[in-house]
Design a protein around this motif. Structure first.
Motif, PDB file in Angstrom:
ATOM      1  N   ASN A 149       0.811  -1.215   0.000  1.00 18.59           N
ATOM      2  CA  ASN A 149       0.000   0.000   0.000  1.00 18.59           C
ATOM      3  C   ASN A 149       0.850   1.272   0.000  1.00 18.59           C
ATOM      4  O   ASN A 149       0.313   2.371   0.083  1.00 18.59           O
ATOM      5  N   SER A 150       2.149   1.132  -0.123  1.00 17.55           N
ATOM      6  CA  SER A 150       3.049   2.290  -0.061  1.00 17.55           C
ATOM      7  C   SER A 150       2.947   3.199  -1.286  1.00 17.55           C
ATOM      8  O   SER A 150       3.513   4.278  -1.288  1.00 17.55           O
ATOM      9  N   HIS A 151       2.224   2.775  -2.298  1.00 13.87           N
ATOM     10  CA  HIS A 151       2.092   3.570  -3.526  1.00 13.87           C
ATOM     11  C   HIS A 151       0.846   4.447  -3.528  1.00 13.87           C
ATOM     12  O   HIS A 151       0.553   5.117  -4.514  1.00 13.87           O
ATOM     13  N   GLY A 152       0.088   4.418  -2.423  1.00 14.28           N
ATOM     14  CA  GLY A 152      -1.091   5.262  -2.308  1.00 14.28           C
ATOM     15  C   GLY A 152      -2.334   4.698  -2.972  1.00 14.28           C
ATOM     16  O   GLY A 152      -3.323   5.395  -3.126  1.00 14.28           O
ATOM     17  N   VAL A 153      -2.284   3.418  -3.368  1.00 14.88           N
ATOM     18  CA  VAL A 153      -3.456   2.774  -3.973  1.00 14.88           C
ATOM     19  C   VAL A 153      -3.843   1.602  -3.084  1.00 14.88           C
ATOM     20  O   VAL A 153      -3.007   0.754  -2.762  1.00 14.88           O
ATOM     21  N   LEU A 154      -5.091   1.549  -2.660  1.00 20.52           N
ATOM     22  CA  LEU A 154      -5.569   0.502  -1.776  1.00 20.52           C
ATOM     23  C   LEU A 154      -5.391  -0.867  -2.426  1.00 20.52           C
ATOM     24  O   LEU A 154      -5.812  -1.084  -3.565  1.00 20.52           O
ATOM     25  N   THR A 155      -4.758  -1.796  -1.709  1.00 13.46           N
ATOM     26  CA  THR A 155      -4.467  -3.119  -2.235  1.00 13.46           C
ATOM     27  C   THR A 155      -5.046  -4.185  -1.318  1.00 13.46           C
ATOM     28  O   THR A 155      -4.862  -4.133  -0.109  1.00 13.46           O
ATOM     29  N   PHE A 156      -5.734  -5.139  -1.893  1.00  7.87           N
ATOM     30  CA  PHE A 156      -6.321  -6.257  -1.161  1.00  7.87           C
ATOM     31  C   PHE A 156      -5.550  -7.523  -1.483  1.00  7.87           C
ATOM     32  O   PHE A 156      -5.155  -7.744  -2.623  1.00  7.87           O
ATOM     33  N   SER A 157      -5.357  -8.383  -0.507  1.00  9.56           N
ATOM     34  CA  SER A 157      -4.688  -9.665  -0.734  1.00  9.56           C
ATOM     35  C   SER A 157      -5.638 -10.607  -1.452  1.00  9.56           C
ATOM     36  O   SER A 157      -6.805 -10.733  -1.082  1.00  9.56           O
ATOM     37  N   THR A 158      -5.150 -11.260  -2.494  1.00 14.29           N
ATOM     38  CA  THR A 158      -5.964 -12.245  -3.212  1.00 14.29           C
ATOM     39  C   THR A 158      -5.527 -13.665  -2.897  1.00 14.29           C
ATOM     40  O   THR A 158      -6.348 -14.568  -2.880  1.00 14.29           O
ATOM     41  N   THR A 159      -4.236 -13.874  -2.680  1.00 13.13           N
ATOM     42  CA  THR A 159      -3.723 -15.180  -2.266  1.00 13.13           C
ATOM     43  C   THR A 159      -2.629 -14.966  -1.237  1.00 13.13           C
ATOM     44  O   THR A 159      -1.909 -13.971  -1.275  1.00 13.13           O
ATOM     45  N   SER A 160      -2.507 -15.906  -0.332  1.00 21.35           N
ATOM     46  CA  SER A 160      -1.453 -15.840   0.680  1.00 21.35           C
ATOM     47  C   SER A 160      -0.959 -17.241   0.975  1.00 21.35           C
ATOM     48  O   SER A 160      -1.734 -18.212   0.933  1.00 21.35           O
ATOM     49  N   ASN A 161       0.324 -17.341   1.284  1.00 17.39           N
ATOM     50  CA  ASN A 161       0.913 -18.620   1.633  1.00 17.39           C
ATOM     51  C   ASN A 161       1.940 -18.394   2.738  1.00 17.39           C
ATOM     52  O   ASN A 161       2.783 -17.502   2.629  1.00 17.39           O
ATOM     53  N   ILE A 162       1.868 -19.191   3.789  1.00 17.42           N
ATOM     54  CA  ILE A 162       2.841 -19.123   4.875  1.00 17.42           C
ATOM     55  C   ILE A 162       3.558 -20.453   4.947  1.00 17.42           C
ATOM     56  O   ILE A 162       2.924 -21.508   5.049  1.00 17.42           O
ATOM     57  N   THR A 163       4.883 -20.407   4.875  1.00 17.77           N
ATOM     58  CA  THR A 163       5.701 -21.602   4.997  1.00 17.77           C
ATOM     59  C   THR A 163       6.593 -21.444   6.221  1.00 17.77           C
ATOM     60  O   THR A 163       7.438 -20.544   6.256  1.00 17.77           O
ATOM     61  N   CYS A 164       6.393 -22.294   7.213  1.00 19.72           N
ATOM     62  CA  CYS A 164       7.239 -22.277   8.404  1.00 19.72           C
ATOM     63  C   CYS A 164       8.404 -23.232   8.156  1.00 19.72           C
ATOM     64  O   CYS A 164       8.190 -24.394   7.800  1.00 19.72           O
ATOM     65  N   VAL A 165       9.621 -22.733   8.320  1.00 20.76           N
ATOM     66  CA  VAL A 165      10.790 -23.556   8.027  1.00 20.76           C
ATOM     67  C   VAL A 165      11.472 -24.089   9.280  1.00 20.76           C
ATOM     68  O   VAL A 165      12.262 -25.022   9.198  1.00 20.76           O
ATOM     69  N   ARG A 166      11.181 -23.488  10.418  1.00 16.84           N
ATOM     70  CA  ARG A 166      11.687 -24.029  11.689  1.00 16.84           C
ATOM     71  C   ARG A 166      10.881 -23.441  12.835  1.00 16.84           C
ATOM     72  O   ARG A 166      10.239 -22.405  12.698  1.00 16.84           O
ATOM     73  N   SER A 167      10.924 -24.123  13.954  1.00 14.71           N
ATOM     74  CA  SER A 167      10.171 -23.664  15.118  1.00 14.71           C
ATOM     75  C   SER A 167      11.051 -22.795  16.005  1.00 14.71           C
ATOM     76  O   SER A 167      12.274 -22.860  15.947  1.00 14.71           O
ATOM     77  N   VAL A 168      10.406 -21.990  16.803  1.00 11.47           N
ATOM     78  CA  VAL A 168      11.082 -21.173  17.805  1.00 11.47           C
ATOM     79  C   VAL A 168      10.337 -21.349  19.121  1.00 11.47           C
ATOM     80  O   VAL A 168       9.124 -21.522  19.139  1.00 11.47           O
ATOM     81  N   SER A 169      11.081 -21.307  20.214  1.00 11.09           N
ATOM     82  CA  SER A 169      10.440 -21.499  21.504  1.00 11.09           C
ATOM     83  C   SER A 169      10.530 -20.267  22.397  1.00 11.09           C
ATOM     84  O   SER A 169       9.832 -20.172  23.392  1.00 11.09           O
ATOM     85  N   GLU A 170      11.400 -19.325  22.042  1.00 14.93           N
ATOM     86  CA  GLU A 170      11.512 -18.107  22.843  1.00 14.93           C
ATOM     87  C   GLU A 170      12.166 -17.009  22.015  1.00 14.93           C
ATOM     88  O   GLU A 170      12.702 -17.258  20.937  1.00 14.93           O
ATOM     89  N   GLY A 171      12.101 -15.793  22.541  1.00 18.65           N
ATOM     90  CA  GLY A 171      12.747 -14.665  21.875  1.00 18.65           C
ATOM     91  C   GLY A 171      11.804 -13.883  20.982  1.00 18.65           C
ATOM     92  O   GLY A 171      10.644 -14.208  20.807  1.00 18.65           O
ATOM     93  N   ARG A 172      12.362 -12.847  20.403  1.00 20.93           N
ATOM     94  CA  ARG A 172      11.600 -11.958  19.513  1.00 20.93           C
ATOM     95  C   ARG A 172      11.640 -12.464  18.074  1.00 20.93           C
ATOM     96  O   ARG A 172      12.585 -13.104  17.656  1.00 20.93           O
ATOM     97  N   LEU A 173      10.585 -12.085  17.344  1.00 22.29           N
ATOM     98  CA  LEU A 173      10.515 -12.362  15.910  1.00 22.29           C
ATOM     99  C   LEU A 173      10.456 -11.034  15.175  1.00 22.29           C
ATOM    100  O   LEU A 173       9.921 -10.048  15.684  1.00 22.29           O
ATOM    101  N   TYR A 174      10.994 -11.030  13.967  1.00 20.57           N
ATOM    102  CA  TYR A 174      11.026  -9.820  13.149  1.00 20.57           C
ATOM    103  C   TYR A 174      10.471 -10.138  11.765  1.00 20.57           C
ATOM    104  O   TYR A 174      10.727 -11.205  11.217  1.00 20.57           O
ATOM    105  N   ALA A 175       9.717  -9.191  11.208  1.00 19.22           N
ATOM    106  CA  ALA A 175       9.141  -9.347   9.874  1.00 19.22           C
ATOM    107  C   ALA A 175       9.670  -8.241   8.970  1.00 19.22           C
ATOM    108  O   ALA A 175       9.630  -7.067   9.333  1.00 19.22           O
ATOM    109  N   GLU A 176      10.157  -8.638   7.805  1.00 19.96           N
ATOM    110  CA  GLU A 176      10.609  -7.667   6.811  1.00 19.96           C
ATOM    111  C   GLU A 176       9.903  -7.957   5.493  1.00 19.96           C
ATOM    112  O   GLU A 176      10.034  -9.052   4.940  1.00 19.96           O
ATOM    113  N   ALA A 177       9.154  -6.986   5.012  1.00 18.33           N
ATOM    114  CA  ALA A 177       8.379  -7.155   3.784  1.00 18.33           C
ATOM    115  C   ALA A 177       9.086  -6.510   2.606  1.00 18.33           C
ATOM    116  O   ALA A 177       9.658  -5.428   2.729  1.00 18.33           O
ATOM    117  N   THR A 178       9.017  -7.194   1.473  1.00 17.30           N
ATOM    118  CA  THR A 178       9.580  -6.686   0.226  1.00 17.30           C
ATOM    119  C   THR A 178       8.554  -6.875  -0.876  1.00 17.30           C
ATOM    120  O   THR A 178       7.996  -7.967  -1.032  1.00 17.30           O
TER     121      THR A 178
END
Length: 90
Positions: A22-51
């Motif tokens: 949405n950084s371009h000033g035009v409203l955007t809706f998600s049409t498909t999404s996929n989440i792939t977990c590659v390993r588990s975590v049991s403690e600590g912080r998580l960080y998300a970086e979008a590109t």
């Protein structure tokens, strides 16, 4: 931590994705999404970086990489969207 990871995806990962597409000033809706977990975590912080991988005028494609405190990949969230023309982003 499993519930925390789910909450993280519900809030932080989607917020990172919304910021990217949405950084371009035009409203955007998600049409498909996929989440792939590659390993588990049991403690600590998580960080998300979008590109935004593809900045198409109607159908963008973005990736959110979720890492732990050590920078190790925990999950990858990908999504394509639809940009609604003539509608300002909220």
């Amino acid at each position: 931590m499993e519930q925390d990871l789910l909450d993280f995806f519900k809030k932080d990962s989607f917020a990172a994705l919304a910021g990217a597409v949405n950084s371009h000033g035009v409203l955007t809706f998600s049409t498909t999404s996929n989440i792939t977990c590659v390993r588990s975590v049991s403690e600590g912080r998580l960080y998300a970086e979008a590109t935004e991988i593809v900045n198409h005028k109607r159908m963008p494609y973005a990736e959110v990489r979720v890492t732990d405190e050590a920078g190790e990949l925990v999950a990858i969230f990908t999504s394509s969207g639809y940009r609604k023309q003539n509608a300002a982003a909220m």
